[in-house]
Structures are given as structure tokens and as C-alpha cells.
Design a protein around this motif. Structure first.
Motif, PDB file in Angstrom:
ATOM      1  N   TYR A 125      -5.953   0.846 -11.293  1.00  0.00           N
ATOM      2  CA  TYR A 125      -5.569  -0.481 -10.427  1.00  0.00           C
ATOM      3  C   TYR A 125      -4.141  -0.789  -9.986  1.00  0.00           C
ATOM      4  CZ  TYR A 125      -4.781  -5.466  -9.621  1.00  0.00           C
ATOM      5  OH  TYR A 125      -4.518  -6.986  -9.296  1.00  0.00           O
ATOM      6  N   LEU A 126      -3.871  -1.026  -8.773  1.00  0.00           N
ATOM      7  CA  LEU A 126      -2.617  -0.657  -8.358  1.00  0.00           C
ATOM      8  C   LEU A 126      -1.764  -2.229  -8.308  1.00  0.00           C
ATOM      9  CD1 LEU A 126      -2.302   1.907  -7.106  1.00  0.00           C
ATOM     10  CD2 LEU A 126      -4.433   1.351  -6.165  1.00  0.00           C
ATOM     11  N   THR A 127      -0.750  -2.420  -8.915  1.00  0.00           N
ATOM     12  CA  THR A 127      -0.259  -3.709  -9.273  1.00  0.00           C
ATOM     13  C   THR A 127       1.217  -3.374  -9.375  1.00  0.00           C
ATOM     14  OG1 THR A 127      -0.266  -5.324 -10.935  1.00  0.00           O
ATOM     15  CG2 THR A 127      -0.682  -3.501 -11.803  1.00  0.00           C
ATOM     16  N   PRO A 128       1.908  -4.602  -9.058  1.00  0.00           N
ATOM     17  CA  PRO A 128       3.446  -4.157  -9.285  1.00  0.00           C
ATOM     18  C   PRO A 128       3.738  -4.523 -10.806  1.00  0.00           C
ATOM     19  CG  PRO A 128       3.172  -6.276  -8.071  1.00  0.00           C
ATOM     20  CD  PRO A 128       1.628  -5.549  -8.134  1.00  0.00           C
ATOM     21  N   ASP A 129       3.118  -4.731 -11.569  1.00  0.00           N
ATOM     22  CA  ASP A 129       3.384  -4.597 -13.181  1.00  0.00           C
ATOM     23  C   ASP A 129       2.947  -3.385 -13.601  1.00  0.00           C
ATOM     24  OD1 ASP A 129       0.723  -5.583 -13.141  1.00  0.00           O
ATOM     25  OD2 ASP A 129       1.068  -7.346 -14.178  1.00  0.00           O
TER      26      ASP A 129
ATOM     27  N   GLU B 200      -3.026   1.394 -14.644  1.00  0.00           N
ATOM     28  CA  GLU B 200      -2.539   0.579 -13.857  1.00  0.00           C
ATOM     29  C   GLU B 200      -1.013   1.217 -13.308  1.00  0.00           C
ATOM     30  OE1 GLU B 200      -4.205  -3.737 -15.433  1.00  0.00           O
ATOM     31  OE2 GLU B 200      -2.167  -3.288 -15.754  1.00  0.00           O
ATOM     32  N   ILE B 201      -0.989   1.246 -11.914  1.00  0.00           N
ATOM     33  CA  ILE B 201       0.120   1.973 -11.310  1.00  0.00           C
ATOM     34  C   ILE B 201       0.866   0.848 -10.593  1.00  0.00           C
ATOM     35  CG2 ILE B 201       0.865   3.815  -9.890  1.00  0.00           C
ATOM     36  CD1 ILE B 201      -0.348   4.848 -12.446  1.00  0.00           C
ATOM     37  N   SER B 202       2.265   1.146 -10.589  1.00  0.00           N
ATOM     38  CA  SER B 202       3.168   0.455  -9.460  1.00  0.00           C
ATOM     39  C   SER B 202       3.483   1.543  -8.846  1.00  0.00           C
ATOM     40  CB  SER B 202       3.974  -0.304 -10.049  1.00  0.00           C
ATOM     41  OG  SER B 202       5.111  -0.609  -9.234  1.00  0.00           O
ATOM     42  N   ILE B 203       3.934   1.502  -7.453  1.00  0.00           N
ATOM     43  CA  ILE B 203       4.699   2.296  -6.702  1.00  0.00           C
ATOM     44  C   ILE B 203       6.153   2.167  -6.640  1.00  0.00           C
ATOM     45  CG2 ILE B 203       2.566   3.432  -5.480  1.00  0.00           C
ATOM     46  CD1 ILE B 203       3.728   1.929  -2.796  1.00  0.00           C
ATOM     47  N   GLY B 204       6.676   1.188  -7.132  1.00  0.00           N
ATOM     48  CA  GLY B 204       8.100   0.897  -7.109  1.00  0.00           C
ATOM     49  C   GLY B 204       8.292  -0.662  -7.318  1.00  0.00           C
ATOM     50  N   ASP B 205       9.592  -0.922  -7.387  1.00  0.00           N
ATOM     51  CA  ASP B 205       9.904  -2.322  -8.108  1.00  0.00           C
ATOM     52  C   ASP B 205      10.095  -3.291  -6.674  1.00  0.00           C
ATOM     53  OD1 ASP B 205       9.659  -1.635 -10.558  1.00  0.00           O
ATOM     54  OD2 ASP B 205      11.667  -1.454 -10.772  1.00  0.00           O
ATOM     55  N   TYR B 206       9.108  -3.616  -6.195  1.00  0.00           N
ATOM     56  CA  TYR B 206       9.095  -4.284  -4.972  1.00  0.00           C
ATOM     57  C   TYR B 206       7.581  -5.004  -4.870  1.00  0.00           C
ATOM     58  CZ  TYR B 206       8.197   0.185  -3.256  1.00  0.00           C
ATOM     59  OH  TYR B 206       7.541   1.442  -3.179  1.00  0.00           O
ATOM     60  N   VAL B 207       7.350  -6.099  -4.138  1.00  0.00           N
ATOM     61  CA  VAL B 207       6.079  -6.604  -4.095  1.00  0.00           C
ATOM     62  C   VAL B 207       5.359  -6.431  -2.740  1.00  0.00           C
ATOM     63  CG1 VAL B 207       4.475  -8.649  -4.445  1.00  0.00           C
ATOM     64  CG2 VAL B 207       6.514  -8.202  -6.026  1.00  0.00           C
ATOM     65  N   LEU B 208       4.193  -5.766  -2.543  1.00  0.00           N
ATOM     66  CA  LEU B 208       3.399  -5.695  -1.165  1.00  0.00           C
ATOM     67  C   LEU B 208       2.394  -6.657  -0.963  1.00  0.00           C
ATOM     68  CD1 LEU B 208       3.481  -1.686  -1.431  1.00  0.00           C
ATOM     69  CD2 LEU B 208       4.769  -3.292   0.132  1.00  0.00           C
ATOM     70  N   THR B 209       1.846  -6.781   0.007  1.00  0.00           N
ATOM     71  CA  THR B 209       0.765  -8.046  -0.171  1.00  0.00           C
ATOM     72  C   THR B 209      -0.372  -7.526  -0.647  1.00  0.00           C
ATOM     73  OG1 THR B 209       0.498  -6.996   2.068  1.00  0.00           O
ATOM     74  CG2 THR B 209       1.825  -8.936   1.983  1.00  0.00           C
ATOM     75  N   GLY B 210      -0.588  -6.138  -0.982  1.00  0.00           N
ATOM     76  CA  GLY B 210      -2.060  -5.836  -1.480  1.00  0.00           C
ATOM     77  C   GLY B 210      -1.727  -4.257  -2.119  1.00  0.00           C
ATOM     78  N   GLY B 211      -2.834  -3.992  -2.628  1.00  0.00           N
ATOM     79  CA  GLY B 211      -2.652  -2.578  -3.079  1.00  0.00           C
ATOM     80  C   GLY B 211      -3.038  -1.484  -2.327  1.00  0.00           C
ATOM     81  N   GLU B 212      -3.362  -1.649  -0.808  1.00  0.00           N
ATOM     82  CA  GLU B 212      -3.739  -0.821   0.121  1.00  0.00           C
ATOM     83  C   GLU B 212      -2.757   0.345   0.288  1.00  0.00           C
ATOM     84  OE1 GLU B 212      -4.629  -3.933   0.240  1.00  0.00           O
ATOM     85  OE2 GLU B 212      -6.702  -3.929   0.304  1.00  0.00           O
ATOM     86  N   ILE B 213      -1.578  -0.053   0.831  1.00  0.00           N
ATOM     87  CA  ILE B 213      -0.321   0.884   0.954  1.00  0.00           C
ATOM     88  C   ILE B 213      -0.338   1.650  -0.450  1.00  0.00           C
ATOM     89  CG2 ILE B 213       1.852   0.995   1.605  1.00  0.00           C
ATOM     90  CD1 ILE B 213       1.365  -1.268   3.620  1.00  0.00           C
ATOM     91  N   PRO B 214      -0.068   0.953  -1.654  1.00  0.00           N
ATOM     92  CA  PRO B 214       0.174   1.698  -2.770  1.00  0.00           C
ATOM     93  C   PRO B 214      -1.166   2.914  -3.034  1.00  0.00           C
ATOM     94  CG  PRO B 214       0.607  -0.466  -3.183  1.00  0.00           C
ATOM     95  CD  PRO B 214       0.160  -0.597  -1.993  1.00  0.00           C
ATOM     96  N   ALA B 215      -2.315   2.559  -2.633  1.00  0.00           N
ATOM     97  CA  ALA B 215      -3.445   3.215  -2.657  1.00  0.00           C
ATOM     98  C   ALA B 215      -3.176   4.651  -1.780  1.00  0.00           C
ATOM     99  CB  ALA B 215      -4.761   2.709  -2.469  1.00  0.00           C
TER     100      ALA B 215
HETATM  101  N1  ADE Z   1       0.672  -4.286  -5.148  1.00  0.00           N
HETATM  102  C1  ADE Z   1       1.733  -5.176  -4.736  1.00  0.00           C
HETATM  103  N2  ADE Z   1       2.619  -4.530  -4.539  1.00  0.00           N
HETATM  104  C2  ADE Z   1       2.548  -3.249  -5.457  1.00  0.00           C
HETATM  105  C3  ADE Z   1       3.238  -2.334  -5.819  1.00  0.00           C
HETATM  106  N3  ADE Z   1       4.715  -2.205  -5.608  1.00  0.00           N
HETATM  107  N4  ADE Z   1       2.668  -1.245  -6.393  1.00  0.00           N
HETATM  108  C4  ADE Z   1       1.497  -1.301  -6.524  1.00  0.00           C
HETATM  109  N5  ADE Z   1       0.579  -2.215  -6.199  1.00  0.00           N
HETATM  110  C5  ADE Z   1       1.015  -3.175  -5.742  1.00  0.00           C
END
Ligand code: ADE
Length: 256
Positions: free
Chosen positions: A87-91, A131-146
Motif C-alpha cells: 500500500y502506498l501511503t505517506p505514513d 506500506e511504503i512512502s516515497i518521501g516526506d511530502y503528500v501527493l494527491t494519491g498513490g499513483e505517482i508513488p506506484a
Molecule cells: N500517497 C500520497 N503521498 C504519498 C507518498 N509520499 N508516498 C507514498 N504514497 C503517497
């Protein structure tokens, strides 16, 4: 390797998966990538995938039933290939080259892209492995992280990069230092000349020059990496870093 992507916006992947290295890797059969729309797994007449959060508050939450059905379909259709469910998530845990290398050894991945305020916690608890975050910033969804995960993993699969050498010297792989500068023709571009050493044909000296450029860039930009690498540094490396720190770098050390 098999990669399944679960998203509400499958069209976002068309350009990235249909271009360049990712396109070629799929054509060569080195990776199979399938993108599925979570909305296709809804069962109501209006194909509603989200709902208001219990307990109130802003935003909408992805409903558990369509997400669970989508994950179960990925597992069933790829059986007996084990699929790591991500699951892609900022946390989440921070993505890194080391994790990319680890994931590139897996036979199958399911990448679940969240949206809105997130997904029902019961999916995270019972249907997700990492659960994976691609960095300490918040995107609108997990698509770009995927997409980031797919790109950084697939390029490590054997046969994907034309020249197996070319991923070895990358920043963060191989020696753990940031990459050294690269130059190609012309030797004089609008008056900016390439470092003379690269024309010398002296392979040992060129190797030493590249090592020093890598050390210097890492020292300036990512001192945290240098601290971790300390046990792997040679006597010459340490001497060079001492000179940098003293403010008297060798003549050709250059700067930022
Ligand atoms: N979804 C929103 N922001 C994200 C992030 N930084 N990494 C992974 N998923 C995210």
C-alpha cells in the motif's frame, strides 16, 4: 516478475508504462504489468468506491469491499505466484535503493494506490504486507508513488538495462556514494571544457578522479551517507575528505 496495480485512475499509467524502458521490459517478457480499476470491483449500480468516514471529519475513505475483491482477484489470477501486497501511503516505510533491490527479487507485487483521506484500516490490517512512502511530502494519491516503485524496481531486473554495468555505478548502488559527473562530446561546449584528466587515457587516474568527485559530492550534499559508509572508506578516501574538511581541497576538486 508480475506487477499488478490497483487504482481509481488507470489512465494515469498509460504514458509511463507505454514508453521507453518500461515498455521494452514488458515487450521482452521480463515483467508483466497489469493495471486494474478498483471501481470495476464495486457491486452497486453507481459503482461507488468511497464513503464518509465513521466518526466524522473531512474527506472520503475507500470502501473495503471493492479493494478486498480487487486484491483477491490479483492473488487468484496469478496463483501460485506469491504476491507481496503493498500500500502506498505517506505514513509508510521510506522507499530507498536498498528496498528497490529487495523488491526486484520478488516474483510478484500488488501495488494499491490510495486516494481521498485513505483506505479503510481493515484493508491495511488484513490485506496488506508492506506500506511504503516515497518521501516526506503528500501527493494527491498513490499513483505517482506506484510509478516510482515500478520504475526503480524494473530497471534492476536482469536484461532490462541494455548494459548491465549501467546500474552499478548509480548513486546509492554499488559503492553507496553519490554518482560522479559524466561528460560526452564535444570536449568544448560553449567554452565549457571537460576535465582534462578524462582525455588522458590514464585509467587509474580517471578512476581516482571519479572516486574523489563522488566523495566530494556526497560530503557536500549527503554527509549522512558518508557517516554510514565510514567502515568502507580507504586510507586515500579519508585523506581526501580530511583535505576537503580543512578547506584546502586539492587543486582540481572543483565546487558546487
Ligand atoms: N500517497 C500520497 N503521498 C504519498 C507518498 N509520499 N508516498 C507514498 N504514497 C503517497
Amino acid at each position: 516478475m508480475i506487477i499488478e496495480v490497483l487504482t481509481l485512475f488507470p489512465e494515469m499509467f498509460e504514458g509511463v508504462l507505454g514508453t521507453s524502458m518500461l515498455k521494452r521490459a514488458q515487450e521482452k517478457g521480463l515483467v508483466k504489468i497489469k493495471v486494474r480499476n478498483i471501481r470495476d470491483f464495486t457491486t452497486d449500480r453507481h459503482h461507488v468506491a468511497d464513503d464518509a468516514p465513521y466518526g466524522g471529519g473531512p474527506g472520503m475513505v475507500l470502501k473495503p469491499e471493492p479493494v478486498a475483491a480487487a486484491i483477491e482477484t490479483c492473488l487468484a489470477e496469478n496463483a501460485p505466484t506469491p504476491m507481496c501486497r503493498v500500500y502506498l501511503t505517506p505514513d509508510g516505510e521510506s522507499w530507498s535503493q536498498q528496498l528497490a533491490e529487495e523488491f526486484s527479487q520478488l516474483p510478484g507485487l500488488v501495488l494499491l494506490c490510495g486516494h481521498y483521506e485513505g483506505i479503510d484500516q481493515r484493508i491495511r490490517d488484513h490485506f496488506i504486507d508492506r506500506e511504503i512512502s516515497i518521501g516526506d511530502y503528500v501527493l494527491t494519491g498513490g499513483e505517482i508513488p506506484a510509478m516510482v516503485i515500478i520504475d526503480s524496481v524494473v530497471r534492476l531486473l536482469p536484461g532490462v538495462l541494455g548494459n548491465e554495468e549501467s546500474s552499478r555505478n548509480d548513486s546509492f548502488s554499488g559503492n553507496g556514494l553519490l554518482d560522479y559527473p559524466h561528460y560526452t562530446r564535444p570536449a568544448d561546449f560553449r567554452g565549457h571544457k571537460i576535465p582534462e584528466i578524462l582525455l588522458s587515457g590514464h585509467h587509474k587516474k580517471i578512476e581516482q578522479w571519479r572516486r574523489q568527485r563522488s566523495l566530494e559530492k556526497t560530503w557536500r550534499r549527503r554527509p549522512d551517507l558518508l557517516h554510514k559508509l565510514e567502515p568502507l572508506l580507504t586510507k586515500e578516501d579519508k585523506e581526501f575528505l580530511r583535505e576537503l574538511a580543512s578547506g584546502h581541497p586539492p587543486a582540481d576538486a572543483g565546487g558546487e
